[in-house]
Design a protein around this motif. Structure first.
Motif, PDB file in Angstrom:
ATOM      1  N   PHE A  54     -21.102 -84.919  73.888  1.00  0.00           N
ATOM      2  CA  PHE A  54     -20.251 -85.832  74.233  1.00  0.00           C
ATOM      3  C   PHE A  54     -19.099 -85.389  75.164  1.00  0.00           C
ATOM      4  O   PHE A  54     -18.799 -84.151  74.833  1.00  0.00           O
ATOM      5  N   PHE A  55     -18.799 -86.129  76.082  1.00  0.00           N
ATOM      6  CA  PHE A  55     -17.545 -85.641  76.994  1.00  0.00           C
ATOM      7  C   PHE A  55     -16.338 -87.014  76.928  1.00  0.00           C
ATOM      8  O   PHE A  55     -16.738 -87.510  76.140  1.00  0.00           O
ATOM      9  N   ASP A  56     -15.621 -86.675  77.485  1.00  0.00           N
ATOM     10  CA  ASP A  56     -14.460 -87.539  77.637  1.00  0.00           C
ATOM     11  C   ASP A  56     -14.797 -88.975  77.895  1.00  0.00           C
ATOM     12  O   ASP A  56     -14.271 -89.716  77.475  1.00  0.00           O
ATOM     13  N   ASP A  57     -15.650 -89.191  78.769  1.00  0.00           N
ATOM     14  CA  ASP A  57     -16.107 -90.563  79.292  1.00  0.00           C
ATOM     15  C   ASP A  57     -17.476 -90.728  79.527  1.00  0.00           C
ATOM     16  O   ASP A  57     -17.874 -91.945  80.075  1.00  0.00           O
ATOM     17  N   SER A  58     -18.311 -89.821  78.878  1.00  0.00           N
ATOM     18  CA  SER A  58     -19.755 -90.047  78.890  1.00  0.00           C
ATOM     19  C   SER A  58     -20.514 -89.230  77.786  1.00  0.00           C
ATOM     20  O   SER A  58     -20.001 -88.327  77.074  1.00  0.00           O
ATOM     21  N   VAL A  59     -21.868 -89.528  77.656  1.00  0.00           N
ATOM     22  CA  VAL A  59     -22.650 -88.940  76.664  1.00  0.00           C
ATOM     23  C   VAL A  59     -23.937 -88.479  77.350  1.00  0.00           C
ATOM     24  O   VAL A  59     -24.482 -88.955  78.333  1.00  0.00           O
ATOM     25  N   SER A  60     -24.412 -86.972  76.985  1.00  0.00           N
ATOM     26  CA  SER A  60     -25.485 -86.604  77.753  1.00  0.00           C
ATOM     27  C   SER A  60     -26.703 -86.640  76.684  1.00  0.00           C
ATOM     28  O   SER A  60     -26.422 -86.429  75.716  1.00  0.00           O
ATOM     29  N   LEU A  61     -27.749 -87.114  77.370  1.00  0.00           N
ATOM     30  CA  LEU A  61     -28.817 -87.148  76.539  1.00  0.00           C
ATOM     31  C   LEU A  61     -30.295 -86.488  77.349  1.00  0.00           C
ATOM     32  O   LEU A  61     -30.383 -86.567  78.271  1.00  0.00           O
ATOM     33  N   GLU A  62     -31.054 -85.679  76.037  1.00  0.00           N
ATOM     34  CA  GLU A  62     -32.180 -85.114  76.617  1.00  0.00           C
ATOM     35  C   GLU A  62     -33.212 -85.803  76.461  1.00  0.00           C
ATOM     36  O   GLU A  62     -33.481 -86.409  75.310  1.00  0.00           O
ATOM     37  N   VAL A  63     -34.356 -85.867  77.300  1.00  0.00           N
ATOM     38  CA  VAL A  63     -35.383 -86.772  77.167  1.00  0.00           C
ATOM     39  C   VAL A  63     -36.485 -86.041  76.192  1.00  0.00           C
ATOM     40  O   VAL A  63     -36.808 -84.709  76.350  1.00  0.00           O
ATOM     41  N   ILE A  64     -36.829 -86.481  75.251  1.00  0.00           N
ATOM     42  CA  ILE A  64     -38.021 -85.980  74.419  1.00  0.00           C
ATOM     43  C   ILE A  64     -39.404 -86.565  74.644  1.00  0.00           C
ATOM     44  O   ILE A  64     -40.086 -85.506  74.800  1.00  0.00           O
ATOM     45  N   GLU A  65     -39.700 -87.475  75.002  1.00  0.00           N
ATOM     46  CA  GLU A  65     -40.695 -88.082  75.301  1.00  0.00           C
ATOM     47  C   GLU A  65     -40.721 -89.180  76.394  1.00  0.00           C
ATOM     48  O   GLU A  65     -39.962 -90.283  76.174  1.00  0.00           O
ATOM     49  N   GLU A  66     -41.381 -88.953  77.616  1.00  0.00           N
ATOM     50  CA  GLU A  66     -41.320 -90.068  78.800  1.00  0.00           C
ATOM     51  C   GLU A  66     -42.312 -91.166  78.454  1.00  0.00           C
ATOM     52  O   GLU A  66     -43.302 -91.015  77.755  1.00  0.00           O
ATOM     53  N   ASN A  67     -41.707 -92.167  78.997  1.00  0.00           N
ATOM     54  CA  ASN A  67     -42.476 -93.590  78.786  1.00  0.00           C
ATOM     55  C   ASN A  67     -42.858 -93.780  77.496  1.00  0.00           C
ATOM     56  O   ASN A  67     -44.149 -93.842  77.194  1.00  0.00           O
ATOM     57  N   TYR A  68     -41.998 -93.685  76.360  1.00  0.00           N
ATOM     58  CA  TYR A  68     -42.334 -93.740  75.176  1.00  0.00           C
ATOM     59  C   TYR A  68     -42.685 -94.979  74.526  1.00  0.00           C
ATOM     60  O   TYR A  68     -43.587 -95.064  73.638  1.00  0.00           O
ATOM     61  N   ILE A  69     -42.398 -96.164  75.421  1.00  0.00           N
ATOM     62  CA  ILE A  69     -42.803 -97.526  74.801  1.00  0.00           C
ATOM     63  C   ILE A  69     -42.730 -98.504  76.098  1.00  0.00           C
ATOM     64  O   ILE A  69     -41.998 -98.227  76.762  1.00  0.00           O
ATOM     65  N   ASP A  70     -43.658 -99.346  75.986  1.00  0.00           N
ATOM     66  CA  ASP A  70     -43.938-100.241  77.185  1.00  0.00           C
ATOM     67  C   ASP A  70     -44.045-101.567  76.462  1.00  0.00           C
ATOM     68  O   ASP A  70     -44.904-101.823  75.827  1.00  0.00           O
ATOM     69  N   THR A  71     -42.990-102.241  76.748  1.00  0.00           N
ATOM     70  CA  THR A  71     -42.787-103.815  75.942  1.00  0.00           C
ATOM     71  C   THR A  71     -43.323-104.974  77.125  1.00  0.00           C
ATOM     72  O   THR A  71     -42.977-105.960  76.683  1.00  0.00           O
ATOM     73  N   GLU A  72     -43.627-104.543  78.407  1.00  0.00           N
ATOM     74  CA  GLU A  72     -43.174-105.685  79.365  1.00  0.00           C
ATOM     75  C   GLU A  72     -44.794-106.059  79.484  1.00  0.00           C
ATOM     76  O   GLU A  72     -45.876-105.727  79.226  1.00  0.00           O
ATOM     77  N   LEU A  73     -44.711-107.351  79.576  1.00  0.00           N
ATOM     78  CA  LEU A  73     -46.071-108.244  79.930  1.00  0.00           C
ATOM     79  C   LEU A  73     -46.701-107.901  81.210  1.00  0.00           C
ATOM     80  O   LEU A  73     -45.981-107.603  82.268  1.00  0.00           O
TER      81      LEU A  73
END
Length: 249
Positions: A54-73
């Motif tokens: 966490f930073f003053d105005d943002s949060v950093s996230l690390e990718v664990i698994e790419e394309n984890y879910i596809d919910t689009e038709l």
């Protein structure tokens, strides 16, 4: 699991930066901690991520698994909704985004009771787009469906002419055979348009115009549905049709 949408500029390799309102929501409302997981959607894809810092105005996230879910038709569904009264448009947007629509165009039709003033159109669109984003997050969509500009019926037809199939649920259409035929044609196509009339229904001239450009009038059953019910029913019917046609039974 919570889902957040970011622009491509917020991605650097296998890291995302979430800022703005979503950062405040993560930190102050959800009170998420370092190490917790969530989904981050960008450019139509959703990655499984872990909060890194966490930073003053943002949060950093690390990718664990790419394309984890596809919910689009596999079919892009566009809803052309005759402007309804009150806050019904908000309900229609929320539920149809959950069901999988790709875009929604509010349409000023002849029998619309409501008339939105020009000066209020932008604020209405912003409000509707925010509802679309909220519903997309809730339903784990990979994209946020766009709420298009409020349009005339003729302009809506002009937009729809490039879609693979256009269907118009119409209370005077008898029998369900035509509906079944349209559902069967959804396999392998890229786009579908659904026109829904307002509380006053379609004017006969609008139906004639739609048919003249190849739109298919269909029935949603023997009962007369409210405009918001018709929208959700038609989209749900097509969503299930597309999903089932993708499965070899």
């Amino acid at each position: 699991m919570f889902n957040f949408f970011v622009d491509e500029s917020n991605k650097n390799g296998r890291q995302y930066t979430v800022d703005g309102a979503d950062y405040k929501h993560i930190k102050n409302v959800l009170r998420m901690k370092i190490g917790e997981e969530c989904l981050v959607s960008c450019n139509g894809k959703s990655d499984l991520c872990r909060i890194e810092a966490f930073f003053d105005d943002s949060v950093s996230l690390e990718v664990i698994e790419e394309n984890y879910i596809d919910t689009e038709l596999p079919v892009k569904i566009y809803l052309f909704q005759g402007l309804p009264k009150g806050d019904k448009m908000e309900l229609i947007i929320q539920k149809c985004v959950e069901l999988g629509v790709y875009g929604i165009m509010p349409v000023q039709m002849k029998n619309c009771v409501v008339k939105i003033e020009e000066k209020k159109k932008d604020s209405k669109k912003q409000r509707w787009q925010a509802i679309s984003e909220s519903a997309a997050k809730q339903s784990k969509r990979n994209v946020i469906p766009e709420i298009l500009d409020i349009s005339t019926f003729d302009r809506a037809l002009d937009f729809a002419k490039d879609l693979d199939i256009v269907m118009v649920p119409y209370e005077n259409e008898e029998g369900i055979v035509s509906t079944i035929d349209v559902i069967k044609q959804l396999k392998g196509i890229g786009s579908l348009g659904i026109f829904i009339g307002p509380e006053g229904g379609f004017d006969k001239t609008e139906i004639d115009k739609a048919r003249s450009v190849g739109a298919k009038t269909v029935s949603l059953g023997k009962r007369i549905l409210r405009t918001e019910t018709a929208a959700v029913t038609a989209v749900a019917m097509c969503m299930l049709g597309v999903e089932m046609l993708e499965v070899d039974i």
